[in-house]
Design a protein around this motif. Sequence first.
Motif, PDB file in Angstrom:
ATOM      1  N   THR A  13       0.835  -1.199   0.000  1.00  0.00           N
ATOM      2  CA  THR A  13       0.000   0.000   0.000  1.00  0.00           C
ATOM      3  C   THR A  13       0.872   1.251   0.000  1.00  0.00           C
ATOM      4  O   THR A  13       1.990   1.245   0.523  1.00  0.00           O
ATOM      5  CB  THR A  13      -0.940   0.040   1.223  1.00  0.00           C
ATOM      6  N   ARG A  64      -0.104   4.474 -15.156  1.00  0.00           N
ATOM      7  CA  ARG A  64      -1.122   3.749 -14.383  1.00  0.00           C
ATOM      8  C   ARG A  64      -1.762   2.639 -15.202  1.00  0.00           C
ATOM      9  O   ARG A  64      -2.012   1.541 -14.690  1.00  0.00           O
ATOM     10  CB  ARG A  64      -2.189   4.727 -13.880  1.00  0.00           C
ATOM     11  N   GLU A  70      -1.555  -1.362 -14.209  1.00  0.00           N
ATOM     12  CA  GLU A  70      -2.722  -2.238 -14.142  1.00  0.00           C
ATOM     13  C   GLU A  70      -2.501  -3.499 -14.972  1.00  0.00           C
ATOM     14  O   GLU A  70      -2.833  -4.611 -14.553  1.00  0.00           O
ATOM     15  CB  GLU A  70      -3.964  -1.492 -14.628  1.00  0.00           C
ATOM     16  N   VAL A 102      -3.787  -7.495  -8.850  1.00  0.00           N
ATOM     17  CA  VAL A 102      -4.648  -6.365  -9.155  1.00  0.00           C
ATOM     18  C   VAL A 102      -4.097  -5.136  -8.444  1.00  0.00           C
ATOM     19  O   VAL A 102      -3.459  -5.243  -7.395  1.00  0.00           O
ATOM     20  CB  VAL A 102      -6.107  -6.645  -8.708  1.00  0.00           C
ATOM     21  N   THR A 135      -5.206  -0.956  -7.355  1.00  0.00           N
ATOM     22  CA  THR A 135      -6.232   0.083  -7.276  1.00  0.00           C
ATOM     23  C   THR A 135      -5.580   1.390  -6.866  1.00  0.00           C
ATOM     24  O   THR A 135      -4.651   1.404  -6.046  1.00  0.00           O
ATOM     25  CB  THR A 135      -7.331  -0.288  -6.257  1.00  0.00           C
ATOM     26  N   PHE A 136      -6.060   2.487  -7.440  1.00  0.00           N
ATOM     27  CA  PHE A 136      -5.525   3.807  -7.142  1.00  0.00           C
ATOM     28  C   PHE A 136      -6.623   4.640  -6.484  1.00  0.00           C
ATOM     29  O   PHE A 136      -7.708   4.807  -7.056  1.00  0.00           O
ATOM     30  CB  PHE A 136      -5.035   4.496  -8.412  1.00  0.00           C
ATOM     31  N   SER A 137      -6.352   5.154  -5.304  1.00  0.00           N
ATOM     32  CA  SER A 137      -7.319   5.962  -4.581  1.00  0.00           C
ATOM     33  C   SER A 137      -6.587   7.006  -3.754  1.00  0.00           C
ATOM     34  O   SER A 137      -5.799   6.658  -2.863  1.00  0.00           O
ATOM     35  CB  SER A 137      -8.185   5.086  -3.657  1.00  0.00           C
ATOM     36  N   HIS A 188      -3.240   3.847  -2.390  1.00  0.00           N
ATOM     37  CA  HIS A 188      -3.081   2.943  -3.523  1.00  0.00           C
ATOM     38  C   HIS A 188      -2.716   1.552  -2.997  1.00  0.00           C
ATOM     39  O   HIS A 188      -1.942   1.432  -2.041  1.00  0.00           O
ATOM     40  CB  HIS A 188      -1.994   3.447  -4.460  1.00  0.00           C
TER      41      HIS A 188
END
Length: 352
Positions: free
Chosen positions: A296, A319, A323, A332, A334-336, A341
Amino acid sequence: MARLSGPFIPVIEDAAIRRLRLVDASDTGVERRAITVLHIGDTPEDTFLIGRLVGALPSFAATFVAAGTREAALSALSRQPCDVVLCEFWMAGCTTMALIDEIKQVADVPVILTSALDNDDIELIGRRAGADGLLTKSDLAVATLDRVFSTLLPRRQAPRRDAAAMLRELMSNLYATGLALRPERGRHRMADQEARRAALVRSIADLEAASRFGAGVQRFDAIPFFVDAVKKQDLRAGAGGNITFLAPSLPLPIETSPTLYADLVEGFLAEAGDAAAAGGVATVSLRASSGRLIATVRQSGREPIVGDAEARAAAAERRLLIEGLARACGGVVTFSARNGHALEVPLRLSGT
């Protein structure tokens, strides 16, 4: 970063070149090797100056061919074989990654990206697109090009493996899918985006198989890759920001392709580098849970702001590439910005 057309470019004097050759201990008087160099770029000043540099190479008698558009570049490659291609990363407000994919489909020729930016994203996505190297315009010089050509050209004897073809197809679909980043409306366009993403999934599946049988699966410790990537991004941040790495105390063995995994980790941690370079603080954590490696990146402070269109495009395509690489490794990402992330990768690929 100074641009190629800036004042740092020295005037190339024939007399100076002769003096360099007289004092060069490696100069044995051997006839210069004849090569053809194709430059792809839409800035006439850059094309002119690169032509001057190529014409002054001490080890090569180079024929210089210039192409200012995609069509002109593909036409030049169809008319005559080229030994090396120098391609601008940014042309007409777009990246040239899709063009590199087209070049690789019609000619087995090394492609060197050139950019005014000293940008890790460009190097990473360029390499995965099939480019053989990146030269920043501030580093372009006669000696640099001569050394790069001398090193690169003899290594282009063996044909590319099937895994490389899979990578090129993946990148083609990645950049087609990248159009979905733009705001679009209408049912037909939404269906087109879904078709592109379906093609991307198929390419990822092919790449995953190629990575097992072509790139080779090995068992190794997952942590050192993160240590090296964190150090690289910390240096990039300089004194303005900081990256903290919460590393496990015990090794984390993982079975996957080390080549794909290395690029995946480097690209993923570039998110931490973006935050730190903007003066913020990024925390990277790594752990194992239920047979999966979980990484993370959480950031605090100012949001990364990239004003240059070329750098923004590189970050967006990075990005998409990450992916794809995550899926190729069976995982997998995910970007947040709010929740951080996250990257999850199985510690062992099924079927190996």
